[in-house]
Design an enzyme around this catalytic site. Structure first.
Site, mmCIF file in Angstrom:
data_model
loop_
_atom_site.group_PDB
_atom_site.id
_atom_site.type_symbol
_atom_site.label_atom_id
_atom_site.label_comp_id
_atom_site.label_asym_id
_atom_site.label_seq_id
_atom_site.Cartn_x
_atom_site.Cartn_y
_atom_site.Cartn_z
ATOM 1 C CE LYS A 186 0.477 -4.804 -49.939
ATOM 2 N NZ LYS A 186 1.374 -4.423 -48.822
ATOM 3 C CB SER A 242 2.912 -0.915 -49.862
ATOM 4 O OG SER A 242 2.847 -2.042 -49.011
ATOM 5 C CB SER A 288 2.948 -1.594 -45.868
ATOM 6 O OG SER A 288 3.936 -0.912 -46.600
#
Lengths: 496, 98
Positions: free
Chosen positions: A80, A155, A179
Protein backbone atom coordinates in the site's frame (compact mmCIF):
# COMPACT_ATOMS: atom_id res chain seq x y z
CA UNK A 1 0.62 -27.16 -13.14
CA UNK A 2 -1.46 -24.28 -11.73
CA UNK A 3 -0.61 -20.90 -13.21
CA UNK A 4 1.99 -19.20 -11.02
CA UNK A 5 -0.25 -16.18 -10.46
CA UNK A 6 -3.08 -18.36 -9.10
CA UNK A 7 -0.94 -20.23 -6.57
CA UNK A 8 -0.96 -19.50 -2.84
CA UNK A 9 2.07 -17.98 -1.14
CA UNK A 10 2.66 -21.31 0.62
CA UNK A 11 2.79 -23.20 -2.70
CA UNK A 12 4.94 -20.54 -4.39
CA UNK A 13 7.50 -20.62 -1.57
CA UNK A 14 7.56 -24.43 -1.63
CA UNK A 15 7.92 -24.58 -5.42
CA UNK A 16 10.79 -22.10 -5.37
CA UNK A 17 12.59 -24.10 -2.67
CA UNK A 18 12.10 -27.34 -4.61
CA UNK A 19 13.32 -25.56 -7.75
CA UNK A 20 10.14 -26.46 -9.66
CA UNK A 21 10.30 -22.84 -10.80
CA UNK A 22 12.51 -19.90 -9.87
CA UNK A 23 11.71 -16.75 -7.93
CA UNK A 24 12.45 -14.88 -11.17
CA UNK A 25 9.79 -16.98 -12.99
CA UNK A 26 7.30 -16.11 -10.26
CA UNK A 27 8.05 -12.38 -10.34
CA UNK A 28 7.90 -12.33 -14.14
CA UNK A 29 4.52 -14.09 -14.21
CA UNK A 30 3.12 -11.45 -11.88
CA UNK A 31 4.50 -8.55 -13.93
CA UNK A 32 2.96 -10.14 -17.04
CA UNK A 33 -0.40 -10.33 -15.26
CA UNK A 34 -0.07 -6.71 -14.09
CA UNK A 35 0.72 -5.62 -17.66
CA UNK A 36 -2.26 -7.60 -18.99
CA UNK A 37 -5.01 -6.61 -16.57
CA UNK A 38 -4.07 -3.65 -14.39
CA UNK A 39 -5.42 -1.17 -16.90
CA UNK A 40 -8.84 -2.52 -15.88
CA UNK A 41 -8.09 -2.36 -12.15
CA UNK A 42 -5.72 0.60 -11.62
CA UNK A 43 -4.33 -1.14 -8.53
CA UNK A 44 -0.67 -0.20 -9.00
CA UNK A 45 0.54 3.39 -8.69
CA UNK A 46 4.20 2.42 -9.12
CA UNK A 47 5.61 -0.80 -10.54
CA UNK A 48 9.14 -1.54 -9.34
CA UNK A 49 10.04 -4.14 -11.95
CA UNK A 50 13.80 -3.54 -11.78
CA UNK A 51 13.96 -3.69 -7.99
CA UNK A 52 11.67 -6.72 -7.77
CA UNK A 53 13.51 -8.70 -10.46
CA UNK A 54 16.80 -8.01 -8.65
CA UNK A 55 15.27 -9.22 -5.34
CA UNK A 56 13.97 -12.36 -7.07
CA UNK A 57 17.33 -13.08 -8.73
CA UNK A 58 18.96 -12.70 -5.32
CA UNK A 59 16.60 -15.33 -3.86
CA UNK A 60 17.50 -17.76 -6.64
CA UNK A 61 21.19 -17.09 -6.04
CA UNK A 62 20.87 -17.69 -2.30
CA UNK A 63 19.00 -20.90 -3.00
CA UNK A 64 21.68 -22.09 -5.44
CA UNK A 65 24.38 -21.47 -2.84
CA UNK A 66 22.43 -23.44 -0.22
CA UNK A 67 21.63 -20.47 2.02
CA UNK A 68 18.76 -20.77 4.50
CA UNK A 69 15.59 -19.13 3.22
CA UNK A 70 12.53 -18.13 5.26
CA UNK A 71 8.96 -19.35 4.65
CA UNK A 72 8.06 -16.50 2.26
CA UNK A 73 11.33 -16.25 0.32
CA UNK A 74 10.66 -15.30 -3.30
CA UNK A 75 6.96 -14.63 -2.74
CA UNK A 76 5.73 -11.38 -4.35
CA UNK A 77 3.88 -8.78 -2.31
CA UNK A 78 2.08 -5.53 -3.18
CA UNK A 79 2.66 -2.60 -0.84
CA UNK A 80 0.00 0.00 0.00
CA UNK A 81 1.33 3.42 -0.94
CA UNK A 82 1.27 4.54 2.69
CA UNK A 83 4.39 2.56 3.66
CA UNK A 84 7.70 4.33 3.03
CA UNK A 85 10.09 2.38 0.87
CA UNK A 86 13.50 3.91 0.32
CA UNK A 87 13.81 5.69 -3.05
CA UNK A 88 10.41 4.38 -4.23
CA UNK A 89 7.60 6.94 -4.68
CA UNK A 90 5.22 7.07 -1.70
CA UNK A 91 2.20 9.25 -2.48
CA UNK A 92 -0.50 8.17 -0.01
CA UNK A 93 -2.86 8.67 -2.95
CA UNK A 94 -2.33 12.43 -2.67
CA UNK A 95 -1.08 15.18 -4.98
CA UNK A 96 0.72 16.74 -2.05
CA UNK A 97 3.19 13.82 -2.04
CA UNK A 98 3.37 13.32 -5.81
CA UNK A 99 6.93 12.29 -6.73
CA UNK A 100 8.08 12.11 -3.10
CA UNK A 101 10.73 9.43 -2.69
CA UNK A 102 11.30 8.69 1.01
CA UNK A 103 14.88 8.41 2.27
CA UNK A 104 14.15 5.36 4.47
CA UNK A 105 12.23 2.06 4.71
CA UNK A 106 9.25 1.55 7.00
CA UNK A 107 9.71 -1.34 9.44
CA UNK A 108 7.08 -3.41 7.59
CA UNK A 109 8.97 -2.94 4.32
CA UNK A 110 12.35 -3.73 5.85
CA UNK A 111 10.97 -6.88 7.49
CA UNK A 112 9.53 -8.07 4.17
CA UNK A 113 12.87 -7.39 2.49
CA UNK A 114 14.65 -9.30 5.27
CA UNK A 115 12.22 -12.19 4.70
CA UNK A 116 13.45 -12.24 1.05
CA UNK A 117 10.02 -11.31 -0.24
CA UNK A 118 9.75 -9.67 -3.66
CA UNK A 119 8.18 -6.19 -3.46
CA UNK A 120 6.31 -5.65 -6.74
CA UNK A 121 5.42 -1.99 -6.24
CA UNK A 122 3.07 0.45 -4.57
CA UNK A 123 -0.70 0.11 -4.71
CA UNK A 124 -3.54 2.61 -4.68
CA UNK A 125 -5.53 3.84 -1.70
CA UNK A 126 -7.99 6.51 -0.68
CA UNK A 127 -6.12 9.78 -0.22
CA UNK A 128 -4.31 9.58 3.15
CA UNK A 129 -6.40 6.45 3.82
CA UNK A 130 -9.61 8.45 4.20
CA UNK A 131 -12.41 6.52 2.57
CA UNK A 132 -14.03 3.13 2.07
CA UNK A 133 -13.84 2.91 -1.71
CA UNK A 134 -10.40 4.03 -3.02
CA UNK A 135 -12.29 6.68 -4.99
CA UNK A 136 -10.70 9.59 -3.13
CA UNK A 137 -7.24 8.73 -4.53
CA UNK A 138 -5.80 11.63 -6.55
CA UNK A 139 -4.69 8.99 -9.09
CA UNK A 140 -8.13 7.68 -9.99
CA UNK A 141 -10.25 4.91 -8.46
CA UNK A 142 -9.24 1.25 -8.31
CA UNK A 143 -11.91 -1.20 -9.47
CA UNK A 144 -13.14 -4.50 -8.03
CA UNK A 145 -11.94 -7.60 -9.93
CA UNK A 146 -15.39 -9.18 -9.39
CA UNK A 147 -17.08 -6.33 -11.31
CA UNK A 148 -14.97 -3.45 -12.58
CA UNK A 149 -17.89 -1.01 -12.32
CA UNK A 150 -17.71 -1.42 -8.54
CA UNK A 151 -15.39 -0.31 -5.73
CA UNK A 152 -12.74 -2.65 -4.25
CA UNK A 153 -13.33 -1.26 -0.77
CA UNK A 154 -11.03 1.15 0.94
CA UNK A 155 -8.90 2.63 1.96
CA UNK A 156 -6.61 -0.32 1.10
CA UNK A 157 -8.43 -0.94 -2.21
CA UNK A 158 -5.25 -1.29 -4.26
CA UNK A 159 -4.13 -4.06 -1.91
CA UNK A 160 -7.45 -5.93 -2.05
CA UNK A 161 -7.76 -5.58 -5.84
CA UNK A 162 -4.16 -6.73 -6.40
CA UNK A 163 -4.74 -9.90 -4.36
CA UNK A 164 -8.25 -10.62 -5.71
CA UNK A 165 -7.15 -9.87 -9.30
CA UNK A 166 -4.19 -12.30 -9.04
CA UNK A 167 -1.65 -9.49 -9.48
CA UNK A 168 -0.01 -10.47 -6.19
CA UNK A 169 -0.53 -13.42 -3.82
CA UNK A 170 -0.05 -11.14 -0.82
CA UNK A 171 -0.36 -7.46 0.02
CA UNK A 172 0.07 -5.22 3.02
CA UNK A 173 -2.42 -2.53 3.96
CA UNK A 174 -3.38 -0.38 6.92
CA UNK A 175 -6.61 -0.24 8.91
CA UNK A 176 -7.74 2.78 10.94
CA UNK A 177 -11.50 2.09 10.98
CA UNK A 178 -11.85 -0.93 8.68
CA UNK A 179 -9.49 -0.14 5.81
CA UNK A 180 -8.14 -3.70 5.60
CA UNK A 181 -11.22 -5.69 6.65
CA UNK A 182 -13.86 -3.97 4.49
CA UNK A 183 -11.80 -4.16 1.24
CA UNK A 184 -11.07 -7.82 2.05
CA UNK A 185 -14.79 -8.51 2.57
CA UNK A 186 -15.93 -6.94 -0.70
CA UNK A 187 -13.25 -8.66 -2.80
CA UNK A 188 -13.45 -12.18 -1.35
CA UNK A 189 -10.00 -12.00 0.24
CA UNK A 190 -8.67 -12.48 3.77
CA UNK A 191 -7.65 -9.29 5.60
CA UNK A 192 -6.33 -8.85 9.12
CA UNK A 193 -6.23 -5.83 11.44
CA UNK A 194 -3.90 -7.00 14.21
CA UNK A 195 -4.01 -5.92 17.83
CA UNK A 196 -2.98 -2.26 18.08
CA UNK A 197 0.76 -2.29 18.73
CA UNK A 198 1.22 -5.73 17.18
CA UNK A 199 2.98 -4.41 14.07
CA UNK A 200 5.29 -1.41 14.01
CA UNK A 201 3.87 1.84 12.62
CA UNK A 202 7.37 3.20 11.92
CA UNK A 203 7.44 4.60 8.39
CA UNK A 204 3.67 4.44 7.89
CA UNK A 205 2.26 7.86 7.02
CA UNK A 206 0.11 8.59 10.06
CA UNK A 207 -3.63 9.16 9.72
CA UNK A 208 -4.92 8.68 13.29
CA UNK A 209 -2.00 7.49 15.39
CA UNK A 210 -4.05 5.91 18.17
CA UNK A 211 -6.05 3.81 15.64
CA UNK A 212 -3.74 3.03 12.68
CA UNK A 213 -2.49 -0.54 12.34
CA UNK A 214 -0.84 -2.40 9.46
CA UNK A 215 -1.82 -5.91 8.44
CA UNK A 216 -1.82 -8.57 5.72
CA UNK A 217 -4.08 -9.36 2.76
CA UNK A 218 -4.06 -12.87 1.25
CA UNK A 219 -6.25 -15.38 -0.57
CA UNK A 220 -6.07 -17.92 2.26
CA UNK A 221 -6.00 -17.76 6.05
CA UNK A 222 -2.64 -19.57 6.20
CA UNK A 223 -1.02 -17.18 3.72
CA UNK A 224 -2.25 -14.23 5.80
CA UNK A 225 -0.81 -15.84 8.94
CA UNK A 226 2.60 -16.28 7.30
CA UNK A 227 2.77 -12.64 6.21
CA UNK A 228 1.50 -11.46 9.61
CA UNK A 229 4.18 -13.53 11.35
CA UNK A 230 6.87 -12.04 9.09
CA UNK A 231 6.01 -8.40 9.81
CA UNK A 232 4.79 -8.56 13.45
CA UNK A 233 6.65 -7.92 16.66
CA UNK A 234 8.24 -5.30 18.83
CA UNK A 235 10.11 -2.44 17.21
CA UNK A 236 12.04 0.10 19.28
CA UNK A 237 11.38 2.66 16.52
CA UNK A 238 7.63 2.65 17.39
CA UNK A 239 7.07 3.56 21.04
CA UNK A 240 3.53 2.10 20.88
CA UNK A 241 4.62 -1.31 19.61
CA UNK A 242 3.99 -4.00 22.22
CA UNK A 243 7.12 -5.54 23.71
CA UNK A 244 5.79 -9.07 24.19
CA UNK A 245 6.29 -12.33 22.31
CA UNK A 246 3.84 -12.60 19.41
CA UNK A 247 1.49 -15.61 19.28
CA UNK A 248 2.02 -18.34 16.67
CA UNK A 249 -0.45 -17.29 13.97
CA UNK A 250 0.71 -19.98 11.53
CA UNK A 251 0.08 -22.82 13.98
CA UNK A 252 -3.33 -21.32 14.81
CA UNK A 253 -4.26 -21.13 11.10
CA UNK A 254 -3.34 -24.80 10.70
CA UNK A 255 -5.06 -25.91 13.90
CA UNK A 256 -8.56 -26.29 12.32
CA UNK A 257 -10.17 -27.52 15.55
CA UNK A 258 -12.58 -25.09 17.22
CA UNK A 259 -14.52 -27.60 19.30
CA UNK A 260 -15.34 -26.02 22.66
CA UNK A 261 -14.50 -22.46 21.61
CA UNK A 262 -17.08 -19.92 22.70
CA UNK A 263 -18.03 -17.33 20.06
CA UNK A 264 -20.24 -14.31 20.61
CA UNK A 265 -22.55 -12.66 18.10
CA UNK A 266 -22.91 -8.95 18.85
CA UNK A 267 -26.60 -8.27 18.47
CA UNK A 268 -26.04 -4.57 17.71
CA UNK A 269 -24.43 -5.58 14.38
CA UNK A 270 -27.68 -6.28 12.50
CA UNK A 271 -30.89 -4.62 11.45
CA UNK A 272 -31.47 -1.61 9.25
CA UNK A 273 -28.80 -1.04 6.59
CA UNK A 274 -27.65 -4.67 6.44
CA UNK A 275 -28.08 -6.36 3.06
CA UNK A 276 -30.20 -9.53 3.33
CA UNK A 277 -27.78 -11.59 1.22
CA UNK A 278 -24.87 -10.64 3.47
CA UNK A 279 -26.83 -11.68 6.56
CA UNK A 280 -27.84 -14.98 4.87
CA UNK A 281 -24.19 -15.90 4.26
CA UNK A 282 -23.30 -14.77 7.79
CA UNK A 283 -26.00 -16.96 9.35
CA UNK A 284 -24.86 -19.97 7.27
CA UNK A 285 -21.27 -19.43 8.40
CA UNK A 286 -22.45 -19.27 12.02
CA UNK A 287 -24.22 -22.62 11.51
CA UNK A 288 -20.97 -24.09 10.15
CA UNK A 289 -19.03 -22.84 13.18
CA UNK A 290 -21.67 -24.43 15.43
CA UNK A 291 -21.38 -27.73 13.51
CA UNK A 292 -17.62 -27.60 13.99
CA UNK A 293 -18.23 -27.65 17.73
CA UNK A 294 -18.10 -23.97 18.67
CA UNK A 295 -20.59 -22.74 21.23
CA UNK A 296 -22.41 -19.70 19.85
CA UNK A 297 -23.93 -17.13 22.19
CA UNK A 298 -25.61 -13.81 21.47
CA UNK A 299 -24.53 -10.86 23.55
CA UNK A 300 -25.02 -7.13 23.66
CA UNK A 301 -22.47 -4.34 23.39
CA UNK A 302 -24.79 -1.34 23.74
CA UNK A 303 -22.15 1.36 23.29
CA UNK A 304 -21.25 0.03 19.80
CA UNK A 305 -24.24 2.00 18.49
CA UNK A 306 -22.25 5.16 19.26
CA UNK A 307 -18.93 3.96 17.81
CA UNK A 308 -19.38 5.53 14.38
CA UNK A 309 -20.09 8.95 15.89
CA UNK A 310 -17.12 8.70 18.26
CA UNK A 311 -14.84 7.55 15.46
CA UNK A 312 -15.76 10.42 13.15
CA UNK A 313 -14.69 12.82 15.89
CA UNK A 314 -11.55 11.06 17.11
CA UNK A 315 -10.20 10.14 13.69
CA UNK A 316 -10.58 13.62 12.11
CA UNK A 317 -9.18 15.20 15.29
CA UNK A 318 -6.04 13.09 15.15
CA UNK A 319 -5.74 13.52 11.39
CA UNK A 320 -6.07 17.31 11.59
CA UNK A 321 -3.06 17.23 13.87
CA UNK A 322 -1.04 14.60 11.94
CA UNK A 323 -1.58 16.20 8.54
CA UNK A 324 -0.29 19.55 9.80
CA UNK A 325 3.13 18.24 8.75
CA UNK A 326 2.17 18.66 5.10
CA UNK A 327 2.97 22.34 4.99
CA UNK A 328 5.07 22.57 1.82
CA UNK A 329 8.26 23.38 3.70
CA UNK A 330 10.44 20.25 3.91
CA UNK A 331 9.11 17.84 1.28
CA UNK A 332 6.19 17.42 -1.07
CA UNK A 333 4.29 20.06 -3.01
CA UNK A 334 4.83 23.79 -2.45
CA UNK A 335 2.62 26.37 -4.14
CA UNK A 336 4.51 29.66 -3.94
CA UNK A 337 4.18 32.73 -6.13
CA UNK A 338 7.37 34.11 -4.58
CA UNK A 339 5.55 37.02 -2.99
CA UNK A 340 3.44 35.38 -0.29
CA UNK A 341 3.81 34.92 3.44
CA UNK A 342 4.53 31.50 4.86
CA UNK A 343 0.88 31.18 6.00
CA UNK A 344 -0.38 31.99 2.52
CA UNK A 345 2.01 29.48 0.95
CA UNK A 346 0.85 26.78 3.39
CA UNK A 347 -2.83 27.52 2.74
CA UNK A 348 -2.35 27.56 -1.04
CA UNK A 349 -0.23 24.38 -0.95
CA UNK A 350 -2.78 22.49 1.14
CA UNK A 351 -5.66 23.79 -0.99
CA UNK A 352 -3.98 22.48 -4.15
CA UNK A 353 -2.48 19.32 -2.65
CA UNK A 354 -5.41 17.86 -0.68
CA UNK A 355 -8.63 16.48 -2.14
CA UNK A 356 -12.14 17.19 -0.77
CA UNK A 357 -12.39 14.31 1.75
CA UNK A 358 -9.06 15.20 3.34
CA UNK A 359 -10.07 18.86 3.57
CA UNK A 360 -13.43 17.91 5.11
CA UNK A 361 -11.83 15.75 7.77
CA UNK A 362 -9.12 18.26 8.68
CA UNK A 363 -11.82 20.89 9.09
CA UNK A 364 -14.03 18.62 11.23
CA UNK A 365 -11.03 17.77 13.40
CA UNK A 366 -9.96 21.37 13.75
CA UNK A 367 -13.52 22.28 14.74
CA UNK A 368 -13.88 19.38 17.21
CA UNK A 369 -10.63 20.33 18.92
CA UNK A 370 -11.31 24.06 19.04
CA UNK A 371 -11.89 25.67 22.42
CA UNK A 372 -15.58 25.92 23.17
CA UNK A 373 -16.36 22.69 21.33
CA UNK A 374 -13.62 20.42 22.68
CA UNK A 375 -15.56 18.96 25.62
CA UNK A 376 -18.79 18.50 23.70
CA UNK A 377 -17.15 16.77 20.75
CA UNK A 378 -13.68 15.31 21.26
CA UNK A 379 -14.05 14.96 25.04
CA UNK A 380 -17.38 13.10 24.71
CA UNK A 381 -15.98 10.90 21.94
CA UNK A 382 -13.11 9.84 24.20
CA UNK A 383 -15.63 8.83 26.86
CA UNK A 384 -17.58 6.77 24.32
CA UNK A 385 -14.28 5.13 23.42
CA UNK A 386 -13.92 4.05 27.05
CA UNK A 387 -17.46 2.58 27.02
CA UNK A 388 -16.65 0.63 23.85
CA UNK A 389 -13.45 -0.79 25.37
CA UNK A 390 -15.45 -1.73 28.50
CA UNK A 391 -18.07 -3.49 26.34
CA UNK A 392 -15.32 -5.49 24.60
CA UNK A 393 -13.79 -6.42 27.95
CA UNK A 394 -17.15 -7.58 29.28
CA UNK A 395 -17.80 -9.58 26.09
CA UNK A 396 -14.37 -11.21 26.14
CA UNK A 397 -14.91 -12.27 29.74
CA UNK A 398 -17.77 -14.43 28.41
CA UNK A 399 -16.48 -15.60 25.01
CA UNK A 400 -13.17 -16.38 23.27
CA UNK A 401 -13.92 -14.30 20.19
CA UNK A 402 -16.70 -12.22 18.66
CA UNK A 403 -18.17 -12.55 15.17
CA UNK A 404 -20.19 -10.26 12.89
CA UNK A 405 -20.57 -9.42 9.22
CA UNK A 406 -17.50 -7.39 8.15
CA UNK A 407 -19.34 -4.92 5.96
CA UNK A 408 -23.13 -4.49 6.05
CA UNK A 409 -23.23 -4.43 2.24
CA UNK A 410 -21.37 -5.80 -0.77
CA UNK A 411 -19.27 -3.68 -3.17
CA UNK A 412 -21.25 -0.68 -4.41
CA UNK A 413 -20.97 1.10 -7.75
CA UNK A 414 -18.16 3.57 -8.31
CA UNK A 415 -19.57 7.08 -7.78
CA UNK A 416 -22.63 5.91 -5.87
CA UNK A 417 -21.67 7.30 -2.45
CA UNK A 418 -18.86 9.71 -3.30
CA UNK A 419 -20.90 12.86 -2.71
CA UNK A 420 -22.61 11.60 0.44
CA UNK A 421 -19.93 11.38 3.16
CA UNK A 422 -22.28 9.96 5.83
CA UNK A 423 -23.40 7.13 3.52
CA UNK A 424 -19.74 6.32 2.87
CA UNK A 425 -18.94 6.33 6.60
CA UNK A 426 -21.67 3.74 7.31
CA UNK A 427 -19.59 1.08 5.50
CA UNK A 428 -17.37 0.90 8.56
CA UNK A 429 -20.12 0.44 11.12
CA UNK A 430 -19.01 -3.10 12.12
CA UNK A 431 -15.27 -2.55 11.90
CA UNK A 432 -14.81 0.76 13.77
CA UNK A 433 -15.34 -0.47 17.38
CA UNK A 434 -12.33 -2.79 16.96
CA UNK A 435 -9.96 0.11 16.23
CA UNK A 436 -11.33 2.25 19.05
CA UNK A 437 -10.64 -0.53 21.56
CA UNK A 438 -7.35 -1.64 19.96
CA UNK A 439 -8.37 -5.31 19.76
CA UNK A 440 -7.75 -7.60 16.76
CA UNK A 441 -10.16 -8.01 13.84
CA UNK A 442 -10.09 -10.13 10.72
CA UNK A 443 -12.29 -10.64 7.67
CA UNK A 444 -12.68 -14.00 5.98
CA UNK A 445 -14.78 -14.73 2.84
CA UNK A 446 -18.10 -16.49 3.50
CA UNK A 447 -19.70 -16.60 0.06
CA UNK A 448 -21.63 -14.49 -2.44
CA UNK A 449 -24.68 -12.43 -1.54
CA UNK A 450 -27.90 -13.66 -3.18
CA UNK A 451 -28.89 -10.28 -4.64
CA UNK A 452 -25.73 -9.49 -6.61
CA UNK A 453 -23.39 -12.50 -6.50
CA UNK A 454 -20.71 -10.38 -4.84
CA UNK A 455 -18.49 -11.45 -1.93
CA UNK A 456 -19.43 -11.06 1.72
CA UNK A 457 -17.13 -11.44 4.71
CA UNK A 458 -17.31 -12.49 8.34
CA UNK A 459 -15.43 -10.42 10.89
CA UNK A 460 -13.75 -12.28 13.76
CA UNK A 461 -12.62 -10.19 16.73
CA UNK A 462 -10.27 -11.27 19.52
CA UNK A 463 -8.80 -9.67 22.65
CA UNK A 464 -5.54 -7.72 22.68
CA UNK A 465 -2.54 -9.92 21.73
CA UNK A 466 -4.82 -12.93 21.09
CA UNK A 467 -4.84 -12.56 17.29
CA UNK A 468 -4.05 -16.28 17.05
CA UNK A 469 -7.67 -16.98 18.07
CA UNK A 470 -8.91 -15.22 14.92
CA UNK A 471 -6.69 -17.43 12.77
CA UNK A 472 -7.93 -20.54 14.56
CA UNK A 473 -11.59 -19.68 13.93
CA UNK A 474 -10.94 -18.45 10.37
CA UNK A 475 -8.82 -21.48 9.46
CA UNK A 476 -11.53 -23.90 10.55
CA UNK A 477 -14.30 -21.95 8.83
CA UNK A 478 -12.31 -21.56 5.60
CA UNK A 479 -11.57 -25.26 5.52
CA UNK A 480 -15.27 -26.14 5.75
CA UNK A 481 -16.33 -23.51 3.21
CA UNK A 482 -13.62 -24.34 0.68
CA UNK A 483 -14.60 -28.01 0.70
CA UNK A 484 -18.25 -27.06 0.16
CA UNK A 485 -17.31 -24.69 -2.70
CA UNK A 486 -14.76 -27.07 -4.23
CA UNK A 487 -12.09 -24.34 -4.19
CA UNK A 488 -11.51 -20.79 -3.04
CA UNK A 489 -14.33 -18.26 -3.35
CA UNK A 490 -12.02 -16.28 -5.65
CA UNK A 491 -12.05 -19.17 -8.14
CA UNK A 492 -15.64 -18.12 -8.88
CA UNK A 493 -14.59 -14.57 -9.87
CA UNK A 494 -14.72 -13.81 -13.60
CA UNK A 495 -11.37 -13.87 -15.41
CA UNK A 496 -10.18 -10.36 -16.18
CA UNK B 1 -26.17 21.68 17.84
CA UNK B 2 -25.79 24.98 16.05
CA UNK B 3 -25.19 24.86 12.34
CA UNK B 4 -21.78 25.80 11.10
CA UNK B 5 -21.98 29.27 9.55
CA UNK B 6 -20.07 30.15 6.42
CA UNK B 7 -17.92 32.62 8.36
CA UNK B 8 -17.21 30.06 11.06
CA UNK B 9 -16.22 27.53 8.41
CA UNK B 10 -13.92 30.06 6.78
CA UNK B 11 -12.19 30.84 10.06
CA UNK B 12 -11.72 27.12 10.88
CA UNK B 13 -10.25 26.56 7.42
CA UNK B 14 -7.88 29.49 8.09
CA UNK B 15 -6.79 27.86 11.36
CA UNK B 16 -6.21 24.61 9.45
CA UNK B 17 -4.24 26.52 6.77
CA UNK B 18 -6.49 25.47 3.90
CA UNK B 19 -7.57 28.12 1.39
CA UNK B 20 -11.16 27.12 0.47
CA UNK B 21 -12.86 28.32 -2.70
CA UNK B 22 -16.38 29.79 -2.62
CA UNK B 23 -17.69 26.57 -4.17
CA UNK B 24 -15.99 24.47 -1.47
CA UNK B 25 -17.41 26.72 1.26
CA UNK B 26 -20.91 26.09 -0.12
CA UNK B 27 -20.46 22.36 -0.50
CA UNK B 28 -18.69 21.77 2.80
CA UNK B 29 -21.01 23.85 4.96
CA UNK B 30 -24.01 21.67 4.09
CA UNK B 31 -22.03 18.40 4.27
CA UNK B 32 -20.40 19.33 7.58
CA UNK B 33 -23.80 20.18 9.07
CA UNK B 34 -24.97 16.64 8.38
CA UNK B 35 -21.78 15.12 9.76
CA UNK B 36 -21.70 17.29 12.89
CA UNK B 37 -25.38 16.60 13.60
CA UNK B 38 -24.66 12.91 13.36
CA UNK B 39 -21.52 12.81 15.50
CA UNK B 40 -23.10 14.99 18.18
CA UNK B 41 -24.87 11.77 19.20
CA UNK B 42 -21.83 10.98 21.40
CA UNK B 43 -23.18 13.45 23.94
CA UNK B 44 -26.25 11.28 24.57
CA UNK B 45 -24.59 8.60 26.67
CA UNK B 46 -21.66 10.27 28.36
CA UNK B 47 -21.48 11.58 31.92
CA UNK B 48 -18.87 12.99 34.29
CA UNK B 49 -18.11 9.57 35.77
CA UNK B 50 -16.63 8.11 32.58
CA UNK B 51 -12.87 8.42 32.28
CA UNK B 52 -11.92 9.61 28.79
CA UNK B 53 -9.79 7.16 26.81
CA UNK B 54 -7.22 8.65 24.44
CA UNK B 55 -5.41 5.50 23.44
CA UNK B 56 -5.96 1.76 23.14
CA UNK B 57 -2.95 0.91 25.27
CA UNK B 58 -1.96 2.12 28.70
CA UNK B 59 1.01 3.86 27.22
CA UNK B 60 3.84 5.36 29.17
CA UNK B 61 6.59 7.57 27.93
CA UNK B 62 9.40 5.60 26.37
CA UNK B 63 12.94 6.79 26.99
CA UNK B 64 16.22 5.79 25.45
CA UNK B 65 19.77 6.66 26.32
CA UNK B 66 20.77 10.08 25.02
CA UNK B 67 23.41 8.77 22.66
CA UNK B 68 24.13 10.00 19.16
CA UNK B 69 23.08 7.37 16.64
CA UNK B 70 22.75 7.12 12.88
CA UNK B 71 20.49 9.64 11.23
CA UNK B 72 19.84 11.06 7.79
CA UNK B 73 22.60 13.11 6.22
CA UNK B 74 21.78 16.73 5.38
CA UNK B 75 21.87 15.79 1.69
CA UNK B 76 19.28 13.00 2.15
CA UNK B 77 17.10 15.15 4.40
CA UNK B 78 17.11 17.99 1.88
CA UNK B 79 16.74 15.79 -1.21
CA UNK B 80 12.95 16.20 -1.34
CA UNK B 81 12.81 19.82 -0.16
CA UNK B 82 10.87 22.22 -2.41
CA UNK B 83 13.74 24.70 -1.91
CA UNK B 84 17.02 24.59 -0.02
CA UNK B 85 20.10 26.73 0.38
CA UNK B 86 23.37 26.28 2.30
CA UNK B 87 22.36 22.88 3.73
CA UNK B 88 19.09 24.32 5.05
CA UNK B 89 15.42 24.32 4.08
CA UNK B 90 14.54 27.55 2.31
CA UNK B 91 11.11 28.80 3.41
CA UNK B 92 8.93 31.73 2.40
CA UNK B 93 9.15 34.94 4.36
CA UNK B 94 7.94 34.55 7.94
CA UNK B 95 8.09 38.15 9.19
CA UNK B 96 6.21 41.07 7.67
CA UNK B 97 8.38 43.70 6.05
CA UNK B 98 8.75 46.87 8.10
Amino acid sequence: MTELTRMTAVDLAAGIKKKEFSAVDVAKAHFDQIAAVDKKLNAFLFIDEDGAMAQAANVDKKLASGEFLGPLAGVPVAVKDIFTQKDIPTTCGSRILENWRPPYDSTVVSRMKNADMVLLGKVNMDEFAMGSSTETSAYGPTTNPWDTSRIPGGSSGGSSAAVAGFLAPLAVGTDTGGSIRQPAAVTGTVGVKPTYGGISRYGIVALASSLDQAGPFARTVLDAALLHQAIAGYDPLDSTSINQPIPDFVAAAKHKDIAGMKLGIVKEFAGEGYQAGVLNRFNEAVAILRNLGAEIVELSCPSFTYALAAYYLIQPSECSSNLARFDGMRYGLRVDDGDSSVEQVMAATRAAGFGPEVKRRIIIGTYALSSGYYDAYYGSAQKVRRLIADDFNAAFSQVDALISPTSPITAFKIGEKLNDPMAMYLNDICTIPVNLAGVGGMSVPIGLADEDNLPAGMQIMAPVMCDDRMYRVAGALESALVSSWGGLLLDKAPRL
Amino acid sequence: MSKLSRDELRSIADLARIALTEAELDQFSSQLDVILDSVAKVQEIVNDEIKPMSHALDINNVFRADVVGNSLSATDALAAAPASEDDRFRVPRILEEE
